[in-house]
Motif scaffolding. Sequence first.
Motif, PDB file in Angstrom:
ATOM      1  N   ASP A  45       0.796  -1.219   0.000  1.00 56.90           N
ATOM      2  CA  ASP A  45       0.000   0.000   0.000  1.00 56.90           C
ATOM      3  C   ASP A  45       0.832   1.274   0.000  1.00 56.90           C
ATOM      4  OD1 ASP A  45      -2.393  -1.494   0.101  1.00 56.90           O
ATOM      5  OD2 ASP A  45      -2.144  -1.752   2.259  1.00 56.90           O
ATOM      6  N   ALA A  46       2.106   1.186   0.401  1.00 56.45           N
ATOM      7  CA  ALA A  46       2.967   2.374   0.437  1.00 56.45           C
ATOM      8  C   ALA A  46       4.422   1.946   0.301  1.00 56.45           C
ATOM      9  CB  ALA A  46       2.765   3.140   1.736  1.00 56.45           C
ATOM     10  N   THR A  47       5.226   2.832  -0.275  1.00 58.07           N
ATOM     11  CA  THR A  47       6.646   2.560  -0.495  1.00 58.07           C
ATOM     12  C   THR A  47       7.473   3.756  -0.050  1.00 58.07           C
ATOM     13  OG1 THR A  47       6.091   1.204  -2.423  1.00 58.07           O
ATOM     14  CG2 THR A  47       8.356   1.957  -2.265  1.00 58.07           C
ATOM     15  N   LEU A  48       8.622   3.464   0.570  1.00 57.32           N
ATOM     16  CA  LEU A  48       9.565   4.510   0.969  1.00 57.32           C
ATOM     17  C   LEU A  48      10.911   4.198   0.343  1.00 57.32           C
ATOM     18  CD1 LEU A  48      10.376   6.980   2.718  1.00 57.32           C
ATOM     19  CD2 LEU A  48      10.917   5.354   4.540  1.00 57.32           C
ATOM     20  N   ASN A  49      11.496   5.189  -0.338  1.00 58.25           N
ATOM     21  CA  ASN A  49      12.798   5.019  -0.969  1.00 58.25           C
ATOM     22  C   ASN A  49      13.844   5.772  -0.156  1.00 58.25           C
ATOM     23  OD1 ASN A  49      15.026   4.796  -2.594  1.00 58.25           O
ATOM     24  ND2 ASN A  49      14.013   5.509  -4.454  1.00 58.25           N
ATOM     25  N   LEU A  50      14.769   5.028   0.467  1.00 54.36           N
ATOM     26  CA  LEU A  50      15.837   5.624   1.262  1.00 54.36           C
ATOM     27  C   LEU A  50      17.186   5.594   0.548  1.00 54.36           C
ATOM     28  CD1 LEU A  50      14.967   4.073   4.743  1.00 54.36           C
ATOM     29  CD2 LEU A  50      14.459   6.372   3.920  1.00 54.36           C
ATOM     30  N   LEU A  51      17.200   5.181  -0.704  1.00 53.02           N
ATOM     31  CA  LEU A  51      18.456   5.057  -1.448  1.00 53.02           C
ATOM     32  C   LEU A  51      19.170   6.406  -1.528  1.00 53.02           C
ATOM     33  CD1 LEU A  51      17.281   2.754  -4.364  1.00 53.02           C
ATOM     34  CD2 LEU A  51      18.577   2.112  -2.338  1.00 53.02           C
ATOM     35  N   GLY A  52      20.440   6.409  -1.189  1.00 52.95           N
ATOM     36  CA  GLY A  52      21.260   7.610  -1.274  1.00 52.95           C
ATOM     37  C   GLY A  52      21.096   8.576  -0.114  1.00 52.95           C
ATOM     38  N   LYS A  53      20.290   8.239   0.872  1.00 51.29           N
ATOM     39  CA  LYS A  53      20.074   9.126   2.019  1.00 51.29           C
ATOM     40  C   LYS A  53      21.148   8.871   3.088  1.00 51.29           C
ATOM     41  CE  LYS A  53      15.915  10.673   0.704  1.00 51.29           C
ATOM     42  NZ  LYS A  53      15.554  10.017  -0.485  1.00 51.29           N
ATOM     43  N   ASN A  54      21.536   9.920   3.815  1.00 53.97           N
ATOM     44  CA  ASN A  54      22.450   9.708   4.935  1.00 53.97           C
ATOM     45  C   ASN A  54      21.651   9.120   6.103  1.00 53.97           C
ATOM     46  OD1 ASN A  54      21.359  11.785   6.642  1.00 53.97           O
ATOM     47  ND2 ASN A  54      22.548  13.303   5.520  1.00 53.97           N
ATOM     48  N   LEU A  55      22.347   8.637   7.127  1.00 59.06           N
ATOM     49  CA  LEU A  55      21.677   7.935   8.227  1.00 59.06           C
ATOM     50  C   LEU A  55      20.697   8.818   8.992  1.00 59.06           C
ATOM     51  CD1 LEU A  55      24.516   5.695   9.697  1.00 59.06           C
ATOM     52  CD2 LEU A  55      22.519   4.987   8.377  1.00 59.06           C
ATOM     53  N   GLN A  56      21.062  10.075   9.241  1.00 60.74           N
ATOM     54  CA  GLN A  56      20.171  10.967   9.993  1.00 60.74           C
ATOM     55  C   GLN A  56      18.859  11.192   9.240  1.00 60.74           C
ATOM     56  OE1 GLN A  56      20.252  12.056  12.941  1.00 60.74           O
ATOM     57  NE2 GLN A  56      22.355  11.943  13.624  1.00 60.74           N
ATOM     58  N   LEU A  57      18.969  11.460   7.950  1.00 60.27           N
ATOM     59  CA  LEU A  57      17.780  11.710   7.145  1.00 60.27           C
ATOM     60  C   LEU A  57      16.954  10.432   6.996  1.00 60.27           C
ATOM     61  CD1 LEU A  57      16.120  13.687   5.488  1.00 60.27           C
ATOM     62  CD2 LEU A  57      17.567  13.156   3.520  1.00 60.27           C
ATOM     63  N   ALA A  58      17.623   9.302   6.787  1.00 62.45           N
ATOM     64  CA  ALA A  58      16.922   8.021   6.656  1.00 62.45           C
ATOM     65  C   ALA A  58      16.173   7.683   7.941  1.00 62.45           C
ATOM     66  CB  ALA A  58      17.909   6.913   6.308  1.00 62.45           C
ATOM     67  N   ARG A  59      16.793   7.927   9.077  1.00 63.21           N
ATOM     68  CA  ARG A  59      16.163   7.672  10.387  1.00 63.21           C
ATOM     69  C   ARG A  59      14.882   8.483  10.518  1.00 63.21           C
ATOM     70  NH1 ARG A  59      16.852  10.865  15.027  1.00 63.21           N
ATOM     71  NH2 ARG A  59      16.303   9.807  16.956  1.00 63.21           N
ATOM     72  N   LYS A  60      14.975   9.780  10.190  1.00 61.53           N
ATOM     73  CA  LYS A  60      13.811  10.659  10.295  1.00 61.53           C
ATOM     74  C   LYS A  60      12.715  10.239   9.323  1.00 61.53           C
ATOM     75  CE  LYS A  60      12.410  15.513   9.864  1.00 61.53           C
ATOM     76  NZ  LYS A  60      11.041  15.106   9.879  1.00 61.53           N
ATOM     77  N   GLN A  61      13.080   9.987   8.062  1.00 57.10           N
ATOM     78  CA  GLN A  61      12.077   9.635   7.056  1.00 57.10           C
ATOM     79  C   GLN A  61      11.405   8.298   7.367  1.00 57.10           C
ATOM     80  OE1 GLN A  61      13.833   9.951   3.136  1.00 57.10           O
ATOM     81  NE2 GLN A  61      13.645  12.174   3.136  1.00 57.10           N
ATOM     82  N   LEU A  62      12.177   7.313   7.827  1.00 61.36           N
ATOM     83  CA  LEU A  62      11.596   6.013   8.160  1.00 61.36           C
ATOM     84  C   LEU A  62      10.614   6.159   9.319  1.00 61.36           C
ATOM     85  CD1 LEU A  62      11.553   2.928   7.685  1.00 61.36           C
ATOM     86  CD2 LEU A  62      13.328   2.760   9.427  1.00 61.36           C
ATOM     87  N   PHE A  63      11.024   6.856  10.366  1.00 64.36           N
ATOM     88  CA  PHE A  63      10.156   7.048  11.531  1.00 64.36           C
ATOM     89  C   PHE A  63       8.863   7.765  11.128  1.00 64.36           C
ATOM     90  CE2 PHE A  63       8.713   9.492  15.217  1.00 64.36           C
ATOM     91  CZ  PHE A  63       8.610   8.488  16.163  1.00 64.36           C
ATOM     92  N   ASP A  64       8.991   8.872  10.408  1.00 67.10           N
ATOM     93  CA  ASP A  64       7.817   9.647  10.000  1.00 67.10           C
ATOM     94  C   ASP A  64       6.906   8.834   9.082  1.00 67.10           C
ATOM     95  OD1 ASP A  64       8.842  11.755  11.478  1.00 67.10           O
ATOM     96  OD2 ASP A  64       9.587  12.860   9.720  1.00 67.10           O
ATOM     97  N   PHE A  65       7.494   8.078   8.166  1.00 71.19           N
ATOM     98  CA  PHE A  65       6.737   7.261   7.221  1.00 71.19           C
ATOM     99  C   PHE A  65       5.923   6.193   7.958  1.00 71.19           C
ATOM    100  CE2 PHE A  65       6.695   3.541   4.279  1.00 71.19           C
ATOM    101  CZ  PHE A  65       5.892   4.080   3.283  1.00 71.19           C
ATOM    102  N   ILE A  66       6.562   5.487   8.887  1.00 69.16           N
ATOM    103  CA  ILE A  66       5.869   4.430   9.634  1.00 69.16           C
ATOM    104  C   ILE A  66       4.734   5.034  10.461  1.00 69.16           C
ATOM    105  CG2 ILE A  66       6.099   2.694  11.463  1.00 69.16           C
ATOM    106  CD1 ILE A  66       7.530   1.719   9.019  1.00 69.16           C
ATOM    107  N   GLN A  67       5.003   6.153  11.141  1.00 67.50           N
ATOM    108  CA  GLN A  67       3.966   6.790  11.967  1.00 67.50           C
ATOM    109  C   GLN A  67       2.794   7.242  11.097  1.00 67.50           C
ATOM    110  OE1 GLN A  67       4.176   6.646  15.331  1.00 67.50           O
ATOM    111  NE2 GLN A  67       6.054   5.552  14.871  1.00 67.50           N
ATOM    112  N   ASP A  68       3.084   7.836   9.947  1.00 65.56           N
ATOM    113  CA  ASP A  68       2.038   8.318   9.046  1.00 65.56           C
ATOM    114  C   ASP A  68       1.210   7.155   8.505  1.00 65.56           C
ATOM    115  OD1 ASP A  68       0.736  10.414   7.464  1.00 65.56           O
ATOM    116  OD2 ASP A  68       1.701   9.434   5.752  1.00 65.56           O
ATOM    117  N   CYS A  69       1.873   6.088   8.071  1.00 65.39           N
ATOM    118  CA  CYS A  69       1.153   4.924   7.530  1.00 65.39           C
ATOM    119  C   CYS A  69       0.274   4.290   8.601  1.00 65.39           C
ATOM    120  CB  CYS A  69       2.136   3.894   6.975  1.00 65.39           C
ATOM    121  SG  CYS A  69       2.903   4.414   5.421  1.00 65.39           S
ATOM    122  N   HIS A  70       0.784   4.162   9.811  1.00 67.20           N
ATOM    123  CA  HIS A  70      -0.003   3.559  10.891  1.00 67.20           C
ATOM    124  C   HIS A  70      -1.228   4.414  11.193  1.00 67.20           C
ATOM    125  CE1 HIS A  70      -0.963   2.610  15.164  1.00 67.20           C
ATOM    126  NE2 HIS A  70      -0.918   1.393  14.649  1.00 67.20           N
TER     127      HIS A  70
END
Length: 193
Positions: free
Chosen positions: A92-117
């Motif tokens: 139902d949803a996809t997140l692309n973290l390719l090429g992201k640094n760890l800080q940005l990936a951490r933030k985007q993954l957390f926000d994405f999971i919270q938003d999807c839930h």
Amino acid sequence: MSTDELNDFLKEMADVRPLQHNEMAPEAGEFQPTLAQLARREAAEQDMEFDPNYLSMEYVDLLKPDDLIAYKKDGVQEGVYRNLRLGKYQLDATLNLLGKNLQLARKQLFDFIQDCHQRGIRTLLIHHGIGRNSKPHPAILKSYCAKWLSQIPEVLACHTAQRHHGGYAASYVLLQKNQQQKRDNRERHSKRF
């Protein structure tokens, strides 16, 4: 201290004179912090702001680029986990973290999971890459993604994706139902009895 020792000490100190102070220290309230001190103060104040993102940036067990990511909470049925692992659920949803640094990936993954839930989206695909050439270690982002996914309470299970969805460079994620979905499910099943 004996008298002889005291006399010896006074003899040695006879030619010592106090230092002359030409400059006076500023009175309290006149002190101006340096730019470096101001920068440190600002950084400390930012660190004290509340960050709801609890995902850890500390030590991670490093995976190899071709290692499987496999995680399942207790209570997840084997059939549900098998279907996730085999990619049988609609993504139902996809997140692309390719090429992201760890800080940005951490933030985007957390926000994405919270938003999807919050929206009631249950099955996700995370593209984290294989990281064969990542520095300082191969598969660093993949390793952190595996760690972070297991730290998020809303994540019931995750597994390396099938080849047609990205293989070792991606992972399926299954989220638990949100409160509204749980309430709807209880109402639906209570009407049967």
